[in-house]
Design a protein around this motif. Structure first.
Motif, PDB file in Angstrom:
ATOM      1  N   GLU A  58      98.767 -18.749   1.737  1.00  0.00           N
ATOM      2  CA  GLU A  58      99.192 -17.689   1.072  1.00  0.00           C
ATOM      3  C   GLU A  58      98.268 -16.517   1.030  1.00  0.00           C
ATOM      4  N   VAL A  59      97.088 -16.529   0.895  1.00  0.00           N
ATOM      5  CA  VAL A  59      95.974 -15.685   1.164  1.00  0.00           C
ATOM      6  C   VAL A  59      95.928 -15.216   2.450  1.00  0.00           C
ATOM      7  N   VAL A  60      96.200 -15.834   3.617  1.00  0.00           N
ATOM      8  CA  VAL A  60      96.237 -15.384   5.036  1.00  0.00           C
ATOM      9  C   VAL A  60      97.479 -14.476   4.829  1.00  0.00           C
ATOM     10  N   ALA A  61      98.420 -14.954   4.368  1.00  0.00           N
ATOM     11  CA  ALA A  61      99.830 -14.069   4.391  1.00  0.00           C
ATOM     12  C   ALA A  61      99.482 -12.625   3.886  1.00  0.00           C
ATOM     13  N   TYR A  62      98.971 -12.760   2.614  1.00  0.00           N
ATOM     14  CA  TYR A  62      98.875 -11.362   2.028  1.00  0.00           C
ATOM     15  C   TYR A  62      97.619 -10.390   2.691  1.00  0.00           C
ATOM     16  N   ASN A  63      96.697 -11.029   3.449  1.00  0.00           N
ATOM     17  CA  ASN A  63      95.668 -10.475   4.148  1.00  0.00           C
ATOM     18  C   ASN A  63      96.252  -9.695   5.261  1.00  0.00           C
ATOM     19  N   THR A  89     123.348 -13.432  15.312  1.00  0.00           N
ATOM     20  CA  THR A  89     123.814 -13.856  14.000  1.00  0.00           C
ATOM     21  C   THR A  89     123.519 -15.326  13.717  1.00  0.00           C
ATOM     22  N   ILE A  90     124.881 -15.848  13.754  1.00  0.00           N
ATOM     23  CA  ILE A  90     124.850 -17.438  13.643  1.00  0.00           C
ATOM     24  C   ILE A  90     125.426 -17.964  14.944  1.00  0.00           C
ATOM     25  N   PRO A  91     124.904 -19.088  15.309  1.00  0.00           N
ATOM     26  CA  PRO A  91     123.487 -19.659  14.876  1.00  0.00           C
ATOM     27  C   PRO A  91     122.207 -19.263  15.163  1.00  0.00           C
ATOM     28  N   GLY A  92     122.381 -18.084  15.813  1.00  0.00           N
ATOM     29  CA  GLY A  92     121.061 -17.286  16.283  1.00  0.00           C
ATOM     30  C   GLY A  92     120.251 -16.858  15.458  1.00  0.00           C
ATOM     31  N   HIS A  93     119.740 -15.390  15.638  1.00  0.00           N
ATOM     32  CA  HIS A  93     118.610 -14.905  14.903  1.00  0.00           C
ATOM     33  C   HIS A  93     118.756 -15.013  13.103  1.00  0.00           C
ATOM     34  N   VAL A  94     119.874 -14.558  12.880  1.00  0.00           N
ATOM     35  CA  VAL A  94     119.976 -14.419  11.328  1.00  0.00           C
ATOM     36  C   VAL A  94     119.865 -15.746  10.722  1.00  0.00           C
ATOM     37  N   TRP A  95     120.479 -16.662  11.362  1.00  0.00           N
ATOM     38  CA  TRP A  95     120.757 -18.299  10.951  1.00  0.00           C
ATOM     39  C   TRP A  95     119.165 -18.909  11.007  1.00  0.00           C
ATOM     40  N   GLU A  96     118.416 -18.645  11.951  1.00  0.00           N
ATOM     41  CA  GLU A  96     117.124 -19.253  12.181  1.00  0.00           C
ATOM     42  C   GLU A  96     116.218 -18.519  11.141  1.00  0.00           C
ATOM     43  N   GLY A  97     116.526 -17.354  10.881  1.00  0.00           N
ATOM     44  CA  GLY A  97     115.523 -16.814   9.803  1.00  0.00           C
ATOM     45  C   GLY A  97     115.887 -17.155   8.419  1.00  0.00           C
ATOM     46  N   GLU A  98     116.733 -17.672   8.326  1.00  0.00           N
ATOM     47  CA  GLU A  98     117.135 -18.034   6.988  1.00  0.00           C
ATOM     48  C   GLU A  98     116.261 -19.344   6.731  1.00  0.00           C
ATOM     49  N   TYR A  99     116.259 -20.048   7.660  1.00  0.00           N
ATOM     50  CA  TYR A  99     115.203 -21.334   7.563  1.00  0.00           C
ATOM     51  C   TYR A  99     113.650 -21.061   7.381  1.00  0.00           C
ATOM     52  N   SER A 100     113.164 -19.968   8.201  1.00  0.00           N
ATOM     53  CA  SER A 100     111.997 -19.500   8.344  1.00  0.00           C
ATOM     54  C   SER A 100     111.752 -19.023   6.813  1.00  0.00           C
ATOM     55  N   ASN A 101     112.574 -18.277   6.041  1.00  0.00           N
ATOM     56  CA  ASN A 101     112.415 -17.623   4.884  1.00  0.00           C
ATOM     57  C   ASN A 101     112.171 -18.762   3.779  1.00  0.00           C
ATOM     58  N   ARG A 102     112.595 -19.856   4.040  1.00  0.00           N
ATOM     59  CA  ARG A 102     112.191 -20.824   3.097  1.00  0.00           C
ATOM     60  C   ARG A 102     110.956 -21.499   3.185  1.00  0.00           C
ATOM     61  N   LEU A 103     110.031 -21.292   4.458  1.00  0.00           N
ATOM     62  CA  LEU A 103     108.719 -21.753   4.511  1.00  0.00           C
ATOM     63  C   LEU A 103     107.627 -20.976   3.798  1.00  0.00           C
ATOM     64  N   PRO A 104     106.563 -21.376   3.883  1.00  0.00           N
ATOM     65  CA  PRO A 104     105.294 -20.587   3.226  1.00  0.00           C
ATOM     66  C   PRO A 104     105.524 -19.168   4.024  1.00  0.00           C
ATOM     67  N   LEU A 105     105.023 -18.203   2.759  1.00  0.00           N
ATOM     68  CA  LEU A 105     105.074 -16.748   3.358  1.00  0.00           C
ATOM     69  C   LEU A 105     104.519 -16.552   4.737  1.00  0.00           C
ATOM     70  N   ILE A 106     103.758 -16.990   5.063  1.00  0.00           N
ATOM     71  CA  ILE A 106     102.816 -16.612   6.365  1.00  0.00           C
ATOM     72  C   ILE A 106     104.161 -17.149   7.586  1.00  0.00           C
TER      73      ILE A 106
END
Length: 617
Positions: A50-55, A449-466
């Protein structure tokens, strides 16, 4: 703008990093049980990430807004812009160096696989980025896709990025948002002048873009300046957003004063520098002609592919994959009546077939948008057949801003914000409807979009912020091509064989990119050679590849990541099928790759290793 790193908090010291000292004590009743140590390590690692992300976001506050995390303690980021000066970039590198040391020093024993993956991803992204910052010129994309040797050119620079960002991403819901918008406009001249400083420093060392790129950049800059001088830049969108939020008109008047005054003046200073560069520019398109250009290109290729493949190896792979794809296209062309000439010549003939063209002008633009929405609706309904873990993206399809269309790609897309308020988007270039065909537009939709960039990004957005911040070109684009493949496997072209040709040509187009990018920057090809290779070997449309080849000249290496990434995902799938036999599961494999998040290709392979081990157990 002065940046200050967020530091490790007392809670982290107690719960995580500080726990490492307890591990060294033996024979003491106060030593935690093993599961307690593991829990403390996990908490400490999460806090470090988290600290690394906000830095990082302190140096790229626009990303904080795009992710929707510029709130609460970090609300000040919504008013700031990246420091584009050399001193600002040096400070950015210093933060990366500090945090890379923290990540490397963090004890890894006992951490779960997901947390280990996150630490490995940071280490890879930061070490590669620092190698880029050590080079004497250019823009370094930290965990992103657009490394560029030229700070301002036809498709690079704040003059292009900021209008789109403030129009589509900057929030405008209340007075604080309106103040932040004005703050960013006030900071814009300083950001532009920071870029100007680096442009001038690069020219002083003999680093000047080719003349044909400068011609495009000058035209785009003149269009931006004309919009700014007439208050058509930023102000109309702000006024519209203010009205929606019920905010006073006075904010828009303040924006007009800034845009027509200091912003226009700063843009004009950049234009003057571009014209000076044009006066000394040559026509050589590749990095081989620039100071330390071979070194810069080798780094850019490594950053783009997350491999150590040499330019010659990438070039040969591209030729081999192109031949294999054309072997698949040939029988389909014969079946639909195109029997004479090379695959490229026959695809050129297909492109000229009026049955597959969209109408000209606005009627064709509406036809394209309707087609894209229909394809997205279809592919959404198929996702339960390809994944066990499903998402429901907030997304939209928008036309590329007019100023970007002349130098822009046919389309691009990306995920929305982490909080879901800013939608994922597909941006489609509608400068001319002749850029697109009815047989090649569907795969473009699946890619973006789907199953490409937008779809993949939804999963990454569930991971830690960094992990939502750091993205790797080879994975991002490789996954998007794999998304095209999934659409085909799910039946997208079963009733439309010409559409499968468009999909295969899309893959072949990415193989051509490997050949042309390395040809331009390593084998000293001319711009015309690059264009001709696409048209003659793959049947690509001349008007499409004209801007494509110019894009490779300003984003060296980026174009190679697509097919390298796709081929590696496919190779990993074949390995999983071979190792697991009847235990292999299509949906489980797709989950393993996408739930592992956006990662360098070697880290992605380790996620597949874990999937295989779980399935065998």
């Amino acid at each position: 703008m002065t940046h200050s790193s967020f530091d490790i908090t007392r809670r982290q010291v107690i719960a995580g990093i500080g726990a490492t000292s307890a591990l060294t004590i033996s024979g003491c009743a106060s030593v935690p049980r093993p599961e307690g140590i593991a829990a403390a390590q996990k908490i400490g690692a999460d806090r470090l990430l988290e600290v690394v992300a906000y830095n990082l976001l302190e140096h790229e506050p626009e990303r904080a807004t795009s992710l929707g995390v510029d709130t609460g303690r970090y609300a000040a980021l919504r008013s700031q812009l990246e420091d584009q000066s050399q001193s600002g970039q040096d400070a950015y590198a210093a933060t990366l160096r500090q945090d890379l040391g923290r990540v490397r020093a963090f004890p890894k024993d006992g951490l779960d696989a997901d947390t280990l993956t996150s630490l490995e991803v940071v280490e890879s992204a930061y070490s590669v980025a620092l190698d880029g910052f050590a080079l004497p010129y250019g823009d370094v994309a930290v965990g992103s896709w657009r490394n560029a040797p030229y700070v301002v050119i036809q498709n690079v620079g704040t003059f292009l990025d900021m209008p789109r960002f403030l129009d589509s991403t900057q929030p405008m819901a209340n007075g604080d948002d309106a103040d932040a918008y004005i703050d960013r406009l006030e900071a814009l001249p300083t950001a532009l002048d920071g870029e100007l400083e680096r442009m001038q420093a690069a020219r002083a060392m003999g680093m000047v873009p080719p003349d044909f790129l400068l011609d495009k950049a000058i035209a785009a800059m003149e269009q931006t300046i004309a919009s700014a001088g007439s208050a058509e830049l930023f102000v109309p969108a702000m006024r519209e957003n203010l009205a929606k939020a019920g905010m006073p008109e006075a904010y828009a008047n303040g924006a007009k004063t800034l845009v027509t005054g200091p912003v226009t003046a700063a843009l004009t200073r950049q234009l003057d520098e571009l014209k000076v560069q044009r006066g000394v520019a040559d026509s050589d398109p590749g990095m081989w002609s620039q100071p330390r250009g071979d070194e810069w290109y080798a780094w850019a290729l490594r950053a783009s592919t997350t491999t150590t493949l040499s330019p010659d190896e990438v070039h040969e792979r591209g030729l081999e994959e192109l031949a294999a794809l054309h072997a698949q296209m040939d029988p389909i062309l014969r079946e639909i009546g195109y029997t004479s000439g090379s695959v490229g010549e026959r695809m050129q003939a297909l492109s000229a077939d009026p049955r597959y063209k969209f109408a000209e002008g606005d009627p064709g633009r509406k036809e394209i948008m309707d087609f894209l929405h229909e394809r997205v609706d279809w592919i959404k309904a198929q996702m339960p057949r390809a994944f066990n873990t499903l998402v429901d993206p907030n997304m939209e399809i928008r036309r590329l801003p007019l100023a970007e269309e002349p130098g822009g790609p046919g389309a691009y897309g990306g995920a929305g914000s982490k909080d879901g308020k800013i939608p994922g988007r597909m941006w489609i270039n509608l400068g001319s409807t002749d850029l697109h065909r009815k047989y090649d537009l569907a795969d473009l939709a699946y890619h973006e979009t789907i199953p490409g960039h937008v779809w993949e990004g939804e999963y990454s957005n569930r991971l830690p912020l960094i992990r939502s911040i750091l993205a790797f070109n080879a994975f991002s684009e490789g996954w998007a091509l794999y998304g095209e493949q999934l659409a085909d496997e799910l039946g997208a072209y079963d009733e439309f064989k010409v559409g499968r040709l468009g999909y295969l040509q899309s893959l072949a187009f990415r193989a051509c990119r490997m050949v042309v990018d390395t040809g331009l920057h390593h084998k000293r090809w001319t711009r015309e050679q690059g264009r001709a290779f696409f048209v003659e070997r793959n049947g690509s449309k001349p008007e499409e590849v004209a801007s494509e080849v110019d894009r490779y000249c300003s984003w060296p290496g980026q174009a190679c990541g697509y097919k390298v990434g796709h081929s590696e995902i496919v190779r990993q799938r074949a390995r999983a099928q071979s190792d697991l036999g009847d235990a292999y599961d299509f949906k489980a494999f797709n989950d393993a790759v996408i739930l592992g998040g956006n990662a360098p290709l070697d880290v992605m392979a380790r996620n597949v290793d874990r999937y295989i081990a779980r399935s065998e157990g």
